[in-house]
Design an enzyme around this catalytic site. Structure first.
Site, PDB file in Angstrom:
ATOM      1  N   LYS A 144      -7.170   2.390  -2.753  1.00 60.81           N
ATOM      2  CA  LYS A 144      -7.574   0.983  -2.849  1.00 60.81           C
ATOM      3  C   LYS A 144      -9.006   0.804  -2.349  1.00 60.81           C
ATOM      4  CE  LYS A 144      -3.056  -1.264  -2.535  1.00 60.81           C
ATOM      5  NZ  LYS A 144      -2.253  -2.291  -1.850  1.00 60.81           N
ATOM      6  N   LYS A 190       0.924   5.568 -12.222  1.00 58.28           N
ATOM      7  CA  LYS A 190       2.116   4.727 -12.041  1.00 58.28           C
ATOM      8  C   LYS A 190       1.896   3.317 -12.592  1.00 58.28           C
ATOM      9  CE  LYS A 190       1.326   2.674  -7.577  1.00 58.28           C
ATOM     10  NZ  LYS A 190       1.824   2.101  -6.370  1.00 58.28           N
ATOM     11  N   LYS A 214       0.695  -3.354 -10.581  1.00 58.75           N
ATOM     12  CA  LYS A 214       0.236  -4.733 -10.783  1.00 58.75           C
ATOM     13  C   LYS A 214      -1.264  -4.790 -10.983  1.00 58.75           C
ATOM     14  CE  LYS A 214       3.574  -6.663  -7.505  1.00 58.75           C
ATOM     15  NZ  LYS A 214       3.734  -6.997  -6.071  1.00 58.75           N
TER      16      LYS A 214
HETATM   17  P1  AMP Z   1       4.290  -3.618  -4.494  1.00 57.79           P
HETATM   18  O1  AMP Z   1       4.197  -4.089  -5.894  1.00 57.79           O
HETATM   19  O2  AMP Z   1       3.225  -2.641  -4.156  1.00 57.79           O
HETATM   20  O3  AMP Z   1       4.454  -4.702  -3.472  1.00 57.79           O
HETATM   21  O4  AMP Z   1       5.640  -2.755  -4.427  1.00 57.79           O
HETATM   22  C1  AMP Z   1       6.923  -3.306  -4.228  1.00 57.79           C
HETATM   23  C2  AMP Z   1       7.990  -2.245  -4.343  1.00 57.79           C
HETATM   24  O5  AMP Z   1       8.027  -1.724  -5.678  1.00 57.79           O
HETATM   25  C3  AMP Z   1       7.777  -1.021  -3.429  1.00 57.79           C
HETATM   26  O6  AMP Z   1       9.037  -0.583  -2.968  1.00 57.79           O
HETATM   27  C4  AMP Z   1       7.171  -0.014  -4.328  1.00 57.79           C
HETATM   28  O7  AMP Z   1       7.435   1.302  -3.895  1.00 57.79           O
HETATM   29  C5  AMP Z   1       7.893  -0.305  -5.655  1.00 57.79           C
HETATM   30  N1  AMP Z   1       7.068   0.095  -6.809  1.00 57.79           N
HETATM   31  C6  AMP Z   1       5.854  -0.401  -7.163  1.00 57.79           C
HETATM   32  N2  AMP Z   1       5.382   0.186  -8.282  1.00 57.79           N
HETATM   33  C7  AMP Z   1       6.338   1.094  -8.650  1.00 57.79           C
HETATM   34  C8  AMP Z   1       6.459   2.033  -9.746  1.00 57.79           C
HETATM   35  N3  AMP Z   1       5.516   2.149 -10.673  1.00 57.79           N
HETATM   36  N4  AMP Z   1       7.582   2.788  -9.795  1.00 57.79           N
HETATM   37  C9  AMP Z   1       8.559   2.675  -8.863  1.00 57.79           C
HETATM   38  N5  AMP Z   1       8.501   1.832  -7.824  1.00 57.79           N
HETATM   39  C10 AMP Z   1       7.416   1.041  -7.710  1.00 57.79           C
END
Ligand code: AMP
Ligand code: TRP
Length: 336
Positions: free
Chosen positions: A113, A199, A202
């Site tokens: 980031k 991956k 967002k």
């Molecule tokens: P975040 O969007 O970073 O707040 O992530 C929220 C949750 O979603 C966390 O548990 C992340 O590990 C999971 N997560 C986010 N992106 C992925 C992805 N591409 N594949 C699997 N899990 C994800």
């Protein structure tokens, strides 16, 4: 025997996508009755990169409504907003003072980031994993279900807790519980639709790279139709050098509820032209009930606000207790 305590959170930045759902939220829902659960909206984490104050509050409600729409049940689960409980920020400060700087400089997500932020990297972005440790340790969580990308942050949380217990508690009576990560093999890392080696995220500038939980059937169809593939006929999970193939089959597996053997057999002879409409169909049908529940929840904000108020009251009791114990252990003078 008391149920184990589970805690996790999602940041209210952008819309949630299939990676968030399959890597995290869906697993929380499936296992919630076995545990005592705390799921929160990590809004303090959302300001570690530049954010828009005009949308933060709305996004916070949207994530809360999605939690409920995905099936979190208040009988087993407490849902709350991180910034509503000041103990999170306060414990993060206390833990900051026992966390070596070089532990944070090593964090992969920080490095990634920080690269994107150039000269505008905030102290908050560096400190993000300490706040995450505070989130987890405040509730003495036993298990933290997350996607693969959070593994390093959980290891850091364990390191911080171990250090705290060693320095300010005793081996016989450790004050902070060491949490275990709960990372499911399938879905732990859902990949981008436009690049099977990065991956789903967002923050990817391309909308075509992810399927959002609130995408319309037409958008889902279009994104799957345009997703990256290869000219090879016949689909299999572990074909070498076909990351997109593995990812799309995994999506099909998870959204259809079929076994991997069944999917492997069904798709062994298929071409993409036959497979993609099938995948689009299971994604659209899988998301439809979530979208319907979401729409009715967002139409009644006060119901969501009431859930969050109750969640705050329940969570705050535990958080305050741990914070007081930590402050005592660190030797702070108690107020009268
Ligand atoms: P975040 O969007 O970073 O707040 O992530 C929220 C949750 O979603 C966390 O548990 C992340 O590990 C999971 N997560 C986010 N992106 C992925 C992805 N591409 N594949 C699997 N899990 C994800
Ligand atoms: N950092 C997590 C993410 O981006 C969100 C989060 C914040 C979290 N605090 C947490 C997850 C505590 C689990 C436990 O996915």
């Amino acid at each position: 025997m008391a149920k184990k305590r589970v805690l996790s959170g999602v940041q209210p930045t952008g819309t949630l996508h299939l990676g968030n759902y399959l890597g995290a939220i869906r697993n929380w829902v499936e296992e919630q009755s076995q545990f005592e659960n705390y799921f929160f909206i990590a809004d303090l984490h959302a300001i570690t990169v530049p954010h828009d104050p005009a949308v933060l509050s709305n996004n916070t409600y949207a994530v809360a409504a999605l939690y409920l729409a995905c099936g979190l049940d208040l009988e087993h689960t407490t849902i709350f907003v991180q910034s509503h409980i000041s103990a999170h920020a306060e414990l993060a400060w206390l833990l900051n003072c026992i966390t070596p700087l070089n532990w944070l400089e090593r964090m992969i997500q920080f490095k990634e980031k920080a690269l994107k932020q150039g000269e505008h990297v905030s102290i908050g972005l560096l400190d993000y994993p300490v706040l995450q440790a505070a989130d987890i340790l405040l509730y003495q969580a036993d298990l933290v279900p997350v996607g693969e990308d959070q593994k390093q942050h959980l290891e850091l949380t364990r390191d911080i807790a171990t250090r705290f217990n060693f320095q300010y508690a005793s081996a016989e009576a450790p004050l902070l519980t060491l949490p275990e990560p709960l990372i499911r093999k399938e879905g732990a890392r859902i990949m981008s639709l436009t690049d099977g080696t990065s991956k789903m995220s967002k923050s990817d500038p391309s909308e075509l790279s992810r399927i959002n939980l609130l995408d319309s059937p037409a958008q889902i169809n279009n994104k799957i139709k345009r997703s990256k593939t290869d000219p090879i006929r016949g689909l299999s999970f572990d074909a070498p050098d076909r990351p997109e193939c593995h990812n799309l089959l995994t999506l099909y597996l998870l959204m259809s509820g079929k076994s991997s053997a069944a999917v492997a057999a069904e798709c062994a002879e298929m071409g993409w032209g036959q497979f993609k409409p099938l995948l689009a169909e299971v994604v659209i049908e899988g998301l439809r009930p979530i979208q319907e529940r979401y729409a009715s929840l967002m139409a009644d904000r006060t119901a969501v606000a009431t859930v969050l108020k109750r969640g705050r009251e329940q969570a705050e009791e535990i958080a305050t207790q741990t914070l007081c114990q930590v402050k005592d252990a660190l030797g702070f003078a108690r107020p009268l």
